[in-house]
Structures are given as C-alpha cells and as structure tokens.
Design an enzyme around this catalytic site. Structure first.
Site, PDB file in Angstrom:
ATOM      1  CG  HIS A  37      -2.120  -0.809   1.119  1.00  0.00           C
ATOM      2  ND1 HIS A  37      -3.280  -0.373   0.522  1.00  0.00           N
ATOM      3  CD2 HIS A  37      -2.350  -2.076   1.507  1.00  0.00           C
ATOM      4  CE1 HIS A  37      -4.180  -1.341   0.564  1.00  0.00           C
ATOM      5  NE2 HIS A  37      -3.649  -2.394   1.156  1.00  0.00           N
ATOM      6  CE  LYS A  80      -7.031  13.700  -0.659  1.00  0.00           C
ATOM      7  NZ  LYS A  80      -6.982  12.433  -1.364  1.00  0.00           N
ATOM      8  NE  ARG A  81      -4.340  10.319   9.387  1.00  0.00           N
ATOM      9  CZ  ARG A  81      -4.090   9.425  10.330  1.00  0.00           C
ATOM     10  NH1 ARG A  81      -4.976   8.520  10.649  1.00  0.00           N
ATOM     11  NH2 ARG A  81      -2.953   9.467  11.003  1.00  0.00           N
ATOM     12  CE  LYS A  93      -3.410  10.717   2.247  1.00  0.00           C
ATOM     13  NZ  LYS A  93      -4.192  10.040   1.187  1.00  0.00           N
ATOM     14  CB  THR A 112     -10.575   4.721  -1.924  1.00  0.00           C
ATOM     15  OG1 THR A 112     -10.211   5.101  -0.590  1.00  0.00           O
ATOM     16  CG2 THR A 112      -9.904   3.427  -2.302  1.00  0.00           C
ATOM     17  CE  LYS A 139     -14.140   6.412   0.274  1.00  0.00           C
ATOM     18  NZ  LYS A 139     -13.445   6.810   1.511  1.00  0.00           N
TER      19      LYS A 139
END
Ligand SMILES: *Cc1c(COP(=O)(O)O)cnc(C)c1O
Length: 819
Positions: A367, A558-559, A564, A665, A669
C-alpha cells in the site's frame, strides 16, 4: 425528497413496517424494559438495531449452513484496520428494509435519520487502507463469495479530533464493541496466544530438529463477530475482531517457570493488547505493543483458519485448496512465520513442503511507496518477543539468499538488497521482504503504483520472481458511497437505469444516452444543490459558519500528510485571497472545505492544519471576502463525515506529488458523486482520467517519472520556482509576515522546508495548479456544461466498484470458485 416508491412495492412496505413496529415495541419493552414515553433516542437506536440484528443473524446462519453443505475455498482477509463507520442504515439498505423501517418509526412518531445519527462510528482504522478492507468485506458478501475479515477489536479506535483554536487536540474515542448490537462475542472459540520465553533445542530420533518454544507469557484471544451483510440480504460473511484477555494459563505457566517477576517487568498487561489502534505515520519501530498486536492478530486468525480447515478432513498439505490468506499491507506479515512454525513444529511437515503450502496460501498487498512507511522491526525485539519466529525468519532468509546468489553470483550489493535483514548499527527485519518471499502474489493497488513497485521499490525481487507481481486497482462499495450517502442521486439512477446498478456499477454506462437530456442534467444540478444546502446547514449547525450553496465547493478530505499536499491547496487559497484583497481582482464565489486528521506525533502535518485553520479564520472574518471566498476546516474526519461531505462536492482535490499516492479511494467516492477532479497523474487518478476522458479531468503538475528523475539527480531547486513566480513570492511572504498568525515563528519551518528542500515539489507544481484552477472557475460559470461533464464522468466510473476489485482478487489471486 426522494420520489415515493412505486405502488406495487408500497403495500409490501406497509406490511413490513407493521411487523417492524411490533418488533420495535417488543425490543423496547423486553430488552430495554422501557415504555415508549420514557424511551430516549439512544434506546430507540438499540431497539431498531436489534430488530435489524435478528435478520442479520438469520442471514448469517443460513450462509454458514450453505457453506458447510458445499465446502469451498474461502479467503481470510487479514487487516490491522477495518474502518467500518456506522452500520444501521447500510444494514437496512442491504436487507431492503430502509423504507419500511422509516415508515415504522414515523408511525411511532420517530425520525429514523435522527436516531441513526446517534450511532457511533466504528473507527477501527486510520484511513484509506482500513476503509478498503471494510469495502472488500461488504463486496465479498454482496458477491456471495466465502470470506472472512480478520482484525482487532480495539477498545479505542482512531482518536477524535478536536481543536484548541487552530491546534489539533486528540481525544480518546471509545468504541463499546462489547455492547454493540452488531457484535457477537464468541468466548467459546477463544484461543491461546504465546509470547516471549525461549526455544529449547531438541532432536527427534531420526535426527530431525524439533525445537520447543517455551513461552514466557500467554494470553487469550477472544473472537467478536460482526456479520457483514451483502446487498440483497442473501449472504452474511463475518468480520471477526479479536480482543485480548488474560489467561489463567498465563499465571500458572509463568509461576511454574519461576519467571513471574520477569514477566511482570515486561509491563505488557494482557488487556492492553487490544486497547488502542496505533495512528499511522507514528514511528512504530521499537513499539513492542504494536508488534504484539500484529502477532496477536495473525496467531488468532491462523488458529481459526486451521480449525476450520480441520473440518474438511483433508491432509494439511491441501490447505491452499481451502484457504487463501490476504495480507492487507505488511502489518499481518508474521502470519508467514507463524504458519511455517505450525506446519514444521506441530504438523511436522518437511521444511520445503511447509514452505510451498505457505506460499500457495498467502498473498500480499502493498500500500505504500514511501520508504519511511515500510515496516521494519528490530531483530533484538523480535528475538525477545517471538524467539522461534525469529529463528524461522533466519532460515527463510538463508534459503532465499542461496537462490539470490545462484542468480547473481557474488554481486553482494544485489544479494544484500533482497535480504530479509537490514544490516546496520541495529539490525532490522524488513517485513515487506518477508511478505514478498512468503507469498505467491504481490499486488499494488493502481496501475502506476504496481509499476513503481516493480521498477523502483523492489526491482530485484521483480527480477527474481516477475510472475508474482500483479495489479488490483482499488474500488469502493457503491452501496455505502452512493445508495446510502446520496439517496436522491441513487433514486435518479434507479429511475433512469433500474435498480441493478447498485450491484452492477458498469450499468452507469446506460446514462450515456442521457448526457444531452437537459431535463435530466437539470435534475442532477438540483440534487447537487440540495446536497450542498444540507452540508451548509451542517456547517452552520456545528461550526456557526455561513457558507453559500451557490458557490463552488472545493473539497479536500483525507489524512493530513505532506505527500497529499494540503499545503499546496492552502497556498492557492492564500493566492486567491491576495488577488481579492490586495490586488482588487474579483473572483467567482468559492468555498474551500478541508477535513482530515494528523497523526499525533507528526509535527509538520499538525502545522499544516494550524495554517489552514488560521487562514480560514482570517478569510472568514474579512468583510472583503464575503460572498466570494470562505474556508472551512471541519473537525473529526471519519466515515460518517465523509458521507455528508462527498455528495455536496463540486471539485475533488487529488493533488498528491506524482508517484506518492498508491491509489486513493477518496478520489473514486467524490467522482462517483458528481465532483470533477483536479488532480496530479498519480495513483488511481490516472485510471479515473482514462475512464472519463482528459477533457473531463483537470490534470496538472509534474509526472511521476519527472519527480523520480529530479529526486535521483538532485536537480530540483525550489528557490528557482520562487524567482520565476511573483505570485508564489507573495504567497510565501504571508507565512512569515504575521498576516495569518500573531505568533510569527509558527510557519517558519513550513516556509523553510518549501524554500530549501520541498521534498514534495509544492513549488514546482504551484503555477500549473493555479492555472488549472483558473480553468475550473471559468468552467463552473457555465452550470449546464459543468453538470453535463459530471454526468459524463459518472457514466464511465463503473470500473471503480469494489465488486470489480474483489472479483479480480478472487479470480487471479485467491482462486475462489464461481468468482
Ligand atoms: C475514503 C476514506 C479515506 C481515504 O481517502 P483518500 O483520499 O483516498 O486518502 C480516508 N478516511 C476516510 C474516513 C474515508 O472514508
């Protein structure tokens, strides 16, 4: 309001509602011993959950009976995290009783949605990895495939996020799994798990090495079963969560060995083992409790797997005919050493036979490509906690190195690169290497990610065993992320396509005929608007902030992680703010919505949250921004909050540095709920763009290979980007001039990292990001075209159902029948 169900169904709903009403009254009376006038919303929540639970138990027993009558291969999905969220509405939906339950409650003067809102999220995971596991278990059941999720029943899931001003504060989030209506404790199926101690050397009469592990501590693993019902209610598989309990064997064994004091010195009180989920991005090296948690999961799961297998009456060599074990990341990798230990020490299989059984049974999903996130455990720690397993790992390693030497001769560097042991001042076991050599399949979670695993993460293993590597692009369950989260949109799909899209997401292609149907596009626009208004009410109710549902909702949830790049997003917001207030440019109305947690020990991520919250405060209180720009950081991101935000998003921010996000993911969504994506060509973004077409995807930024090349040759100079971009210079200046924070030093480390290192290439991508946002703002002005694009995208996103992903695992990796 969703349209009323068709009449033929209405009669059935009325009948079902009457039955539910009776059962509710009975639960309230006999289980809770309350009269309706005295019942609280929490009482009604328990009552309705119990009514649902009856049907779940019925489905579970029927599933188990079917599976016993027709034994087949089963997958065991081992994961340290299952981010389940709430269960009431999703269970009602799967059982086809949502409307009836709503009617029953309404007849009793109750509001189902209000009561469902009282349910506590089961937050037994950090983020994407745990949510993926939850989607997979649901898809397995919906597809009717035999499977079981194996995890840990933490008392405390991921922390609850609160704020002290702009600073994140972590609060304990207790999940009362012991009293959850969705959990069935199976104390009768508990098992013993050993730890510590030493290995005694013995040889059998035939000379075979027969060591005995004399454990120093023993505890009990108690299974707690959460039935996960598939859509349609036919199959319920189990999510089995183990909790730790002190064993009486422990006290006797330790006492007899005269080792009592030493055992106590370990300070590992048995009950603490399943106490708390470790937040990711916390250094776990040297964390004995985390290692024990990982072993605890694998030992409990293998105990159950072998017990179920023994019912088959087959010889142990046939284990792979009945069981597939999937490792969700390296966290359960000790299952490989544990299975070898059981096969060799207890079943007395020859090493080579045991090894092929193990490899044929296990498979591993990677991952992450971030080097700091790859698990490594100190040899010293493993030796102390699991002495026999460490011996086995050494043996696996020496046999593997033999193969490597045959292949590469005395190219010592290459041989060392594949070793399970990392040499250095303290030696470590590389868990990813153990997972790779012990598995017949190694998969990445998006095409680019899988390529990067092969080419840069473990190229030497790829050279040794190319046939084991494969890709399985992630997916999400359309039940939770569309049917449940966005009921109005799914009612529109039902009407336009028939109800089957819920279990066959490729049917969304049928919408293609409607992209030029202006009535349908208008309805889509109205649904989005209603969702945006609902979110605006929630934001107002929880934070007291007013946001404008007519503005563009630009969402990044998100985290919080440097890779990110929430920092890139907020730098762009600052840029817009400066244009508005310093340069007097007008901008189209927009609302930036953020949510996400930072790991408690991750200082840089916490500083980014602080910056976002401070910028939000400044902008939201500046009258010049009114009606133009607002910024919201919603606290406590979790599944339930995601379900609220996602249907209301216009723009989905998926802006990780290319080559860092394995798949994502959240991107799926949001796109499925009609948001257009602004994204780098990273992870599954690339496949989303391929599906929807480049004209419907706002791509920007460096490519993974460009980032990779600049990292290798060290040619990136962030200061050059600043020199070339006046906008960037202005924005960076605000980080240190006190504009957003009275404590001037607060963001100096952020600015310095950007200027001098910028490991995640924010500055390199800044101008391209600002440009593409200009195009987005222009496009958003033409509402009709915007929603037509959104519709076109949805049409092509069927690929991202977790049903598709799970079918691929079942067919290619697990080899389940009827997959
Ligand atoms: C989907 C989801 C994630 C993963 O989001 P990414 O954008 O893929 O990182 C994390 N947390 C929750 C609660 C989610 O629902």
């Amino acid at each position: 309001m969703p349209d009323l169900p068709r009449n033929a169904e209405s009669d059935q709903i009325v009948q079902d509602a009457a039955v539910i009403q009776q059962e509710l009254a009975s639960e309230l009376k006999y289980r809770l011993a309350k009269v309706p006038e005295r019942a609280t919303e929490d009482d009604w929540l328990v009552a309705i959950c119990m009514v649902v639970r009856r049907r779940m138990v019925t489905a579970l027993l029927a599933t188990q009976q079917r599976q016993r009558a027709q034994p087949a291969k089963k997958v065991y999905y081992l994961s340290m995290e299952f981010l389940v969220g709430r269960s009431l509405v999703s269970n009602l939906l799967s059982l086809g009783m949502l409307d009836a339950a709503r009617m029953a409650m309404s007849n009793m003067g109750l509001d189902l949605e209000r009561i469902a809102d009282r349910e506590h999220d089961a937050a037994l995971g950090n983020g994407g990895l745990g949510r993926l596991a939850a989607c997979f278990v649901e898809s397995l059941s919906t597809l009717g495939l035999p499977g079981m999720g194996c995890g840990i029943k933490y008392d405390y899931g991921l922390f609850r996020q609160e704020f002290d001003g702009a600073s994140q504060v972590e609060r304990a989030d207790f999940w009362d799994g012991d009293h959850s209506p969705w959990v069935i404790e199976r104390a009768d199926e508990s098992c013993i798990v050993n730890l510590y101690g030493h290995v005694e050397e013995h040889h059998a009469l035939d000379g075979a090495y027969r060591p005995t592990w004399v454990p120093g501590a023993t505890l009990l693993g108690i299974p707690n079963d959460m039935p996960i019902i598939g859509f349609g209610g036919r199959t319920a598989n189990l999510l089995r969560l183990y909790s730790a309990r002190a064993s009486e064997v422990l006290d006797m064994g330790v006492f007899n060995a005269g080792d009592y004091v030493r055992a106590v010195q370990h300070q590992i009180s048995t009950e603490t083992i399943s106490k708390v989920l470790y937040p990711s991005d916390e250094p776990s090296q040297g964390r004995e409790l985390r290692l024990i948690q990982e072993y605890f999961l694998t030992a409990c799961a293998l105990h159950d797997i072998l017990r179920e297998f023994s019912d088959s009456g087959l010889p142990i060599e046939d284990l792979p005919k009945r069981a597939a074990i999937q490792l969700n990341d390296t966290h359960p990798t000790l299952v490989i050493a544990e299975l070898m230990r059981l096969l060799v020490d207890h079943y007395h299989l020859l090493w080579d036979v045991a090894w092929s059984v193990t490899q044929a049974t296990c498979s591993y999903t990677n991952h992450t490509l971030l080097p700091e996130a790859l698990e490594r455990w100190p040899v010293e720690l493993l030796t102390r906690v699991l002495p026999r397993h460490m011996q086995i790992i050494y043996e696996i390693n020496s046999r593997m190195l033999e193969v490597a030497r045959q292949r590469w001769g005395d190219d010592d560097a290459r041989v060392a690169a594949v070793s399970l042991i990392e040499e250095g001042p303290t030696r470590h076991v590389r868990m990813a290497h153990l997972a790779i050599v012990g598995s017949h399949s190694i998969n990445g979670v998006a095409q680019l990610h899988t390529e990067l695993i092969k080419q840069s993460l473990v190229p030497h293993f790829y050279e040794l065993m190319p046939e084991r590597f494969n890709n399985k692009t992630n997916g999400i369950t359309p039940r939770r992320w569309l049917a449940q989260a966005n009921p109005e949109l799914s009612a529109l799909f039902d009407e336009t396509l028939g109800p089957e899209w819920v279990v066959d997401l490729e049917r969304l292609r049928g919408l293609a005929r409607h992209v030029d149907d202006s009535a349908l596009v208008q309805r889509l626009a109205r649904i989005k608007r209603a969702n945006k208004e609902r979110l605006a009410r929630y934001v107002h109710g929880t934070m007291g902030l007013v946001i404008d549902p007519a503005s563009l909702y630009d969402v990044q949830i998100k985290r919080i992680h440097e890779y990110k790049r929430q920092l890139l997003h907020i730098l762009h917001v600052i840029h817009l703010y400066l244009r508005l207030v310093d340069h007097g440019h007008d901008i189209a109305p927009r609302t930036h919505l953020f949510a996400g947690k930072a790991a408690p020990g991750y200082a840089a991520a916490k500083r980014i949250i602080h910056l976002i919250r401070s910028v939000a405060r400044t902008i939201n209180s500046d009258p010049r921004c009114r009606g133009r720009l607002s910024v919201v950081f919603l606290p406590d991101y979790k599944v339930t909050l995601a379900e609220r935000i996602i249907p209301a998003a216009d723009v989905s921010e998926q802006i990780s540095t290319a080559g860092t996000e394995a798949s994502g993911t959240g991107n799926m969504k949001l796109a499925l709920n009609g948001a257009l994506t602004v994204g780098t060509l990273d992870g599954a973004n690339i496949e989303i763009r391929d599906c929807v077409g480049p004209e419907n995807f706002y791509a920007f930024g460096l490519l993974a290979e460009q980032v990779g090349a600049m990292r290798r040759d060290g040619s990136y100079r962030p200061s050059d980007c600043v020199a070339a971009s006046p906008a960037l210079r202005e924005v960076l200046a605000t980080l240190v001039d006190g504009r957003f924070e009275s404590d001037r030093g607060m963001y100096v480390p952020l600015r310095d990292e950007l200027l001098h290192r910028d490991h995640y290439f924010h500055l390199a991508d800044f101008d391209a990001y600002a440009d593409v946002h200009g195009a987005i703002a222009d496009d958003f002005k033409d509402e009709r075209t915007w929603h037509r694009k959104a519709l076109h995208c949805m049409t092509h996103l069927g690929h991202f159902s977790s049903d598709r992903t799970v079918r691929e695992y079942a067919r290619d990796i697990w080899k389940l029948a009827h997959a």
